[in-house]
Structures are given as structure tokens and as C-alpha cells.
Design an enzyme around this catalytic site. Structure first.
Site, PDB file in Angstrom:
ATOM      1  CG  HIS B  71     -69.689 -14.257  60.531  1.00  0.00           C
ATOM      2  ND1 HIS B  71     -69.116 -13.101  60.061  1.00  0.00           N
ATOM      3  CD2 HIS B  71     -68.837 -14.747  61.477  1.00  0.00           C
ATOM      4  CE1 HIS B  71     -67.969 -12.898  60.698  1.00  0.00           C
ATOM      5  NE2 HIS B  71     -67.788 -13.884  61.551  1.00  0.00           N
ATOM      6  CD  GLU B  74     -72.286 -12.409  57.923  1.00  0.00           C
ATOM      7  OE1 GLU B  74     -71.527 -12.744  57.000  1.00  0.00           O
ATOM      8  OE2 GLU B  74     -71.910 -11.766  58.913  1.00  0.00           O
ATOM      9  NE  ARG B 129     -69.602 -12.536  64.583  1.00  0.00           N
ATOM     10  CZ  ARG B 129     -69.173 -11.604  63.733  1.00  0.00           C
ATOM     11  NH1 ARG B 129     -70.026 -11.017  62.921  1.00  0.00           N
ATOM     12  NH2 ARG B 129     -67.918 -11.256  63.673  1.00  0.00           N
ATOM     13  CG  HIS B 198     -68.038 -12.003  55.607  1.00  0.00           C
ATOM     14  ND1 HIS B 198     -67.947 -12.143  56.959  1.00  0.00           N
ATOM     15  CD2 HIS B 198     -66.928 -12.591  55.089  1.00  0.00           C
ATOM     16  CE1 HIS B 198     -66.828 -12.785  57.263  1.00  0.00           C
ATOM     17  NE2 HIS B 198     -66.190 -13.066  56.151  1.00  0.00           N
ATOM     18  CD  GLU B 272     -69.167  -7.710  55.548  1.00  0.00           C
ATOM     19  OE1 GLU B 272     -70.384  -7.990  55.589  1.00  0.00           O
ATOM     20  OE2 GLU B 272     -68.371  -7.960  56.451  1.00  0.00           O
TER      21      GLU B 272
END
Lengths: 94, 311
Positions: B71, B74, B129, B198, B272
Site C-alpha cells: 500500500h 504506508e 493506496r 504494512h 502493521e
């Protein structure tokens, strides 16, 4: 280049299934031009959403009308983006 | 390109795509016996999909896959990928754990899975994104690459609407950015860990995302996740939640780790990174090194476990 003057990122924490359902509806509403940074997952799980300045009032009124609490996570997105851009320029100069 | 070598490279700043490509070439040139660059394909707009291979020799050794930036907005993930690459060459020969891993396994690192989106975040829309491929019949652009994998493709938790940020694309592996990885991983045939990085939310997730049915290896994946997040937190106290993608986050179909797991790659995780909701995708540059450093501890825990537990 797309800019984000006055856009805010709101944090909304759905407290029950009714509010969760409301957030899911919001996700599907195109008219508010929302950009979900953290999507709707479950009760008590934060939802972060970027709201364009021209829809801020409507979205906030919508949330308040449904008794859904929110907080402002980022007050003016472009301020942060400008700072990021300046840092990159400064680093490149260095 | 203004950086002369990877020692003088500024790891505490965000960089453009061309700077990242230059960094990759410098790292390869400086470490010809350890690092090589493989171009596994091209993005929709024709950019190279570069993978750095860290290898001390051997043929088709068991390997670890790490990817960043699926993405594009990020940014902490691509920035961390640069830091990981330098960390690997710095620690090989000095850190006994990493040295043992690299003496027996290879590491593949794709720092920017979605270069078109990343370029677009630098030039046009910082908060983009998806990819930049037009969707026939729609004015909306791009596919969510983490819904495009052949793992319950198009199921709940993905959208068939091209304007959605979770648009799955027309069919599984329709996007060259995904297909290139699929072809590479399948042709390699000996990948033992598949780690996707991520941001933001501070989570460590393992399969499955598309179903609440536990993965066959859930107990092992769960205990390894606990070890990884504990190691991560030991540095700055950053707390991660861990669990299956479905339980800890939400139902999501067509994700990379579910595909990897179903290919027989047991150690499949999504990380994440920071934060939990102060800056979101705009994590300040002064947090790049701390974030990458703590993330590395979690990656090392998983990589070491993979090395210690061959299958």
C-alpha cells in the site's frame, strides 16, 4: 498535485452494534468523499477517516445526530504534509 | 542519487523512488558477494519490480521473503525496507543469529511492491493506496494489491467496486505486481517464510484472513507471534496486538499471506508498523529508524524460528 488544506482525520470508536452498522453505512456513502484510513472492524475498534473540508460539517452533524462520538486525530492534514515535504527537501539538501 | 554510498545514505529521511532504486544499486555494488538484484517483473506503468537477494552461496537454499510497500501511502514500510537491507549487510558476520541464518538460507527483500502507487504518492496524491492501472468501464483507478491474491479471491472483506480502496481487481493475480511475486515464489519452490510489512496499527497477523477457521499451524504461529511482539516491545515498549488476520483485524479475502500459507509456506505473517493513530500514514521521519529497528527484532524472531525449525 492534490492538496488537503483543512481536511481532518476523525477517529470514531463505535460503542455498540448500532453504531457499528452506522459506520458501515458511512463507508458505503460516496457523497461524503470519505477516505477510510482504518476501516470498520468491530465494536470498540477505532475507525480513522479522512474528511474533506467541504464535507466536515455534514459528516460531524451526521455523527452527532446519531450520538456517535468522535475525536479529531489530525486537525489539518496539509500542515503535516507540508512539514513532511519540507523535511524531505531539507534532507535532500543535506 | 546524490548519496555516494550506503554509509552516507540518510536512513532517517523519506526518499523518492529513484533514490531507493539508486540505493539498491549501491548496496549491490558495495556487497557483490552478498547482495544481488533480481528484476522479477514490471509494474503497470513499466517500472522495474526489484528484489534484493541476500545470499552467501548454495543453490536454491531455503529462503525468507520480505515485502514492503504494497500500500503505497504506508511510507514507513518502504523506508524500513531500506534500513532492513543495510542492516542485513551490516550484521552479517557480526550478529551470530543473522549470520547463521544467512549461512544456510537466502533472504529476498522487495522494498517497493507497488512502485507506481509510491511514485504517485510523491507527485500527485500523498494518500494513494492502490496501483495506478485504469479500470475499464470506470473512472476510478487502481487495484488494492492486497486483495488480488488467489485466496478466496473476491470474497468478503474485498470489494468488486473499482472506486473502493479495497477493490480486488478483475481476477486473482490480474495485477503484474502480484503475478510477478506469485511466479517468483512458485518457481523458487523453497520459500519458508513470507513476511509482508504494512502500517499502521501495530499488529502481527497470521492466516487466515478470509475465514475464521484456524490455520492448521495456528498454535505454533500464535506462540511465535507472541515471541516476536515481545522482542519488538523490548526496545521501546511499543505494544503490538497479534492473532489471526480474521480475529485480530477483520475479515479480508485475497490477501498475500493467506495465499502464501495455502502454498505451503508455514511462516506467513503480516506486520502493521507504528503508530496506532496519531499520525497514521504521516509518521514523522524521526521515527523511521526507531520503527525499523523495533520491527527488525520481530522479523529476526520469525526468521530465526524459521531457520531453527526446518520443514
Amino acid at each position: 498535485k492534490k492538496t488537503f488544506e483543512g481536511h481532518q482525520v476523525l477517529r470514531i470508536i463505535p460503542k455498540d452494534d448500532a453504531q457499528l452498522s452506522l459506520m458501515k453505512n458511512l463507508e458505503d456513502m460516496n457523497e461524503f468523499e470519505l477516505d477510510f484510513w482504518r476501516g470498520v472492524t468491530g465494536v470498540s475498534m477505532p475507525v480513522d477517516v479522512r474528511v474533506p473540508i467541504h464535507n466536515l460539517e455534514s459528516v460531524k452533524m451526521y455523527l452527532e445526530a446519531q450520538n456517535t462520538e468522535y475525536s479529531v486525530m489530525i486537525k489539518d492534514l496539509q500542515v503535516l504534509l507540508d512539514r513532511e515535504q519540507e523535511e524531505m527537501k531539507s534532507a535532500a539538501r543535506a | 542519487s546524490q548519496h555516494r554510498n550506503t554509509d552516507s545514505f540518510d536512513y532517517s529521511s523519506y526518499h523518492t523512488l529513484s533514490e531507493i532504486y539508486s540505493f539498491q544499486d549501491m548496496l549491490v555494488a558495495e556487497n557483490p558477494n552478498l547482495v544481488s538484484k533480481i528484476v522479477i517483473g514490471q509494474s503497470y506503468e513499466g517500472r522495474p519490480l526489484n528484489v534484493l537477494k541476500f545470499s552467501t552461496g548454495g543453490t536454491n537454499r531455503p529462503a525468507i521473503w520480505i515485502d514492503n510497500g504494497i500500500h503505497s501511502r504506508e511510507w514507513i514500510t518502504q523506508a524500513s525496507g531500506i534500513w532492513f537491507a543495510k542492516k542485513i549487510v551490516t550484521d552479517y558476520g557480526t550478529d551470530p543469529t543473522l549470520t547463521a541464518i544467512l549461512d544456510n538460507m537466502d533472504i529476498f527483500l522487495e522494498m517497493v511492491i507497488n512502485p507506481d502507487g509510491f511514485y504517485y504518492t510523491h507527485t500527485t496524491n500523498r494518500l494513494w493506496r492502490k496501483t495506478r492501472k485504469p479500470n475499464p468501464g470506470s473512472s476510478c483507478i487502481g487495484v488494492d494489491l492486497n486483495r488480488n491474491w488467489d485466496a478466496d479471491f473476491g470474497g468478503p472483506g474485498a470489494s468488486s467496486y473499482p472506486c473502493s480502496i479495497t477493490y480486488s481487481g478483475p481476477s486473482a493475480h490480474s495485477e503484474s505486481e502480484v503475478k510477478s511475486i506469485v511466479d517468483f515464489v512458485k518457481s523458487h519452490g523453497n520459500i519458508k517464510a513470507f513476511l509482508s510489512v504494512h502500517s499502521y496499527s501495530q499488529l502481527l497477523l497470521y492466516p487466515y484472513g478470509y475465514t475464521m477457521t484456524p490455520a492448521e499451524d495456528q498454535a505454533e504461529l500464535d506462540s511465535l507471534a507472541l515471541k516476536a511482539v515481545t522482542d519488538l516491545a523490548s526496545l521501546y515498549g511499543t505494544t503490538y496486538t497479534y492473532g489471526s488476520f480474521f480475529d485480530a483485524l477483520y475479515q479480508g479475502s485475497g490477501t498475500s499471506i493467506d495465499w502464501a500459507y495455502n502454498q505451503g509456506i508455514k511462516y506467513a505473517y503480516t506486520l502493521e508498523q507504528r503508530d496506532t493513530g496519531t499520525y497514521g500514514f504521516l509518521l514523522p521521519a524521526n521515527q523511521i529508524i526507531p520503527t525499523a529497528t523495533e520491527t527488525w527484532l520481530a522479523l529476526m524472531a520469525i526468521m530465526d524460528h524459521t531457520y531453527q525449525n526446518p520443514y
